[in-house]
Design an enzyme around this catalytic site. Structure first.
Site, PDB file in Angstrom:
ATOM      1  N   SER A 167       1.141  -9.786  -0.590  1.00 23.39           N
ATOM      2  CA  SER A 167       0.853  -8.355  -0.439  1.00 23.39           C
ATOM      3  C   SER A 167       1.328  -7.713   0.855  1.00 23.39           C
ATOM      4  CB  SER A 167      -0.645  -8.130  -0.631  1.00 23.39           C
ATOM      5  OG  SER A 167      -1.388  -9.015   0.191  1.00 23.39           O
ATOM      6  N   LYS A 208       0.804  -1.225   0.000  1.00 27.50           N
ATOM      7  CA  LYS A 208       0.000   0.000   0.000  1.00 27.50           C
ATOM      8  C   LYS A 208       0.838   1.278   0.000  1.00 27.50           C
ATOM      9  CE  LYS A 208      -4.600  -1.285   1.310  1.00 27.50           C
ATOM     10  NZ  LYS A 208      -4.500  -2.704   1.692  1.00 27.50           N
TER      11      LYS A 208
END
Ligand SMILES: *Cc1c(COP(=O)(O)O)cnc(C)c1O
Length: 331
Positions: A304, A52
């Site tokens: 991720s 992110k």
């Protein structure tokens, strides 16, 4: 969404020095299980331990001088807040992060440690967002949404550039799916470079907002549950402006995994590949091990993030039962 490859290239330039280019490594164990070459894209190695940082750094870099001075607010299950806090600090922008009570304490502490003001409010992402909206209206802060924003999506799309530069022969990308900023950006960029590449989204059974929305043909709300994949929690926003259409148009398939399967995915990535992952990052491996993926290789799995509560993680690594709200997960 009318974007060109040059937008993704510009995003890469903007985030250079804040986010890093992550390695793509072989997974011999998953390659055997999958019957084709499987590679892991290690976003766990980003400065905040999750991809992110790419979207946050890009969106912040695009703000005007006034907006930067007043500051930003965001609402996040953890990693987005952490990413915005980190990027904002690097760029000298004040930041407030609104979190629901479901967010694990380790993530709250990590955001505070980055110098952000933290506000805890509500039992869901949507309730925390109401508090963020109030701060935008009253204090003229700029809202930094976790996924439904073009600059965030383009930032996440830089992952696809790196993947196809490292391995132009990739046939399939397996990507964790929640609000769809990650898979939306990756799919958009990947298909601009290589239109025939297949994009598969994986998410948890309990609270699969994008999956249900695609099925319904419009954004729908789903109940939120505690999950090993806490970073995949939350709705897709109603109205959703960008990611719903991106996912509808560019994601070839969505696959759901159970909490037990996520547990086994995390455990396998650790025991076989020696990688610490949070549940949300292990859903691709979980789906593969559960026999739920029929893929053509070479395939890259986006790993991720790694921001898991370590007590919970150690339980999983040892094969012990883990309690999640109303549910005990044994793997
Ligand atoms: C946010 C997040 C996702 C999902 O990204 P979306 O853009 O919301 O689909 C997956 N894994 C991790 C670790 C995350 O933090």
């Amino acid at each position: 969404m009318d974007f060109a490859l040059s937008d993704i290239l510009a995003a890469r330039q903007a985030i250079d020095g804040i986010a890093r280019r992550t390695p793509l490594i072989a997974s011999p164990a998953l390659t055997i299980r999958g019957g084709c070459e499987i590679l892991l894209k290690l976003e766990t190695l980003q400065p905040i331990g999750a991809f992110k940082i790419r979207g946050a750094a890009h969106a912040l870099s695009r703000l005007g001088a006034k907006a930067r001075e007043r500051g930003v607010v965001c609402c996040s299950t953890g990693n987005h807040g952490r990413a915005v806090a980190y990027a904002a600090k690097r760029l000298g922008v004040p930041v407030t992060v609104c979190l629901s009570d479901l967010v694990p304490q380790n993530k709250v502490e990590a955001i505070k440690a980055l110098g952000a003001t933290v506000v805890r409010r509500g039992k869901s992402q949507d309730e925390a967002q109401i508090e963020a909206d109030r701060l935008v209206a009253e204090n003229e802060l700029t809202d930094m949404p976790p996924f439904d924003h073009p600059d965030v999506i383009l930032g996440q799309g830089t992952i696809a550039l790196e993947l196809l530069e490292d391995r132009p022969d990739l046939e399939t990308l397996v990507v964790p799916l929640s609000g769809g900023g990650l898979i939306g950006g990756v799919a958009l960029a990947a298909k601009m470079i290589k239109p025939q590449i297949r994009i598969i989204g994986v998410t948890m059974e309990r609270g699969a907002a994008m999956h249900e929305s695609i099925k319904a043909g419009k954004p729908v709300e789903v109940k939120e549950y505690a999950s090993l994949a806490d970073s995949l929690g939350g709705g897709i926003g109603n109205p959703n402006r960008w990611t719903f259409d991106l996912c509808r148009n560019y994601v070839d398939e969505t696959v759901l995994v159970s909490e037990d399967e996520i547990y086994r995915g995390m455990r396998a990535l650790f025991l076989d590949d020696r990688i610490v992952t949070e549940g949300g990052a292990a859903v691709g491996a979980a789906a593969l091990l559960a026999g739920k993926l029929a893929i053509r290789g070479p395939a890259a799995f986006v790993i991720s993030g790694q921001n898991v509560d370590m007590q919970k993680f150690l339980g999983v690594a040892r094969g012990e039962p883990v309690t999640l709200g109303d549910l005990t997960v044994k793997g």
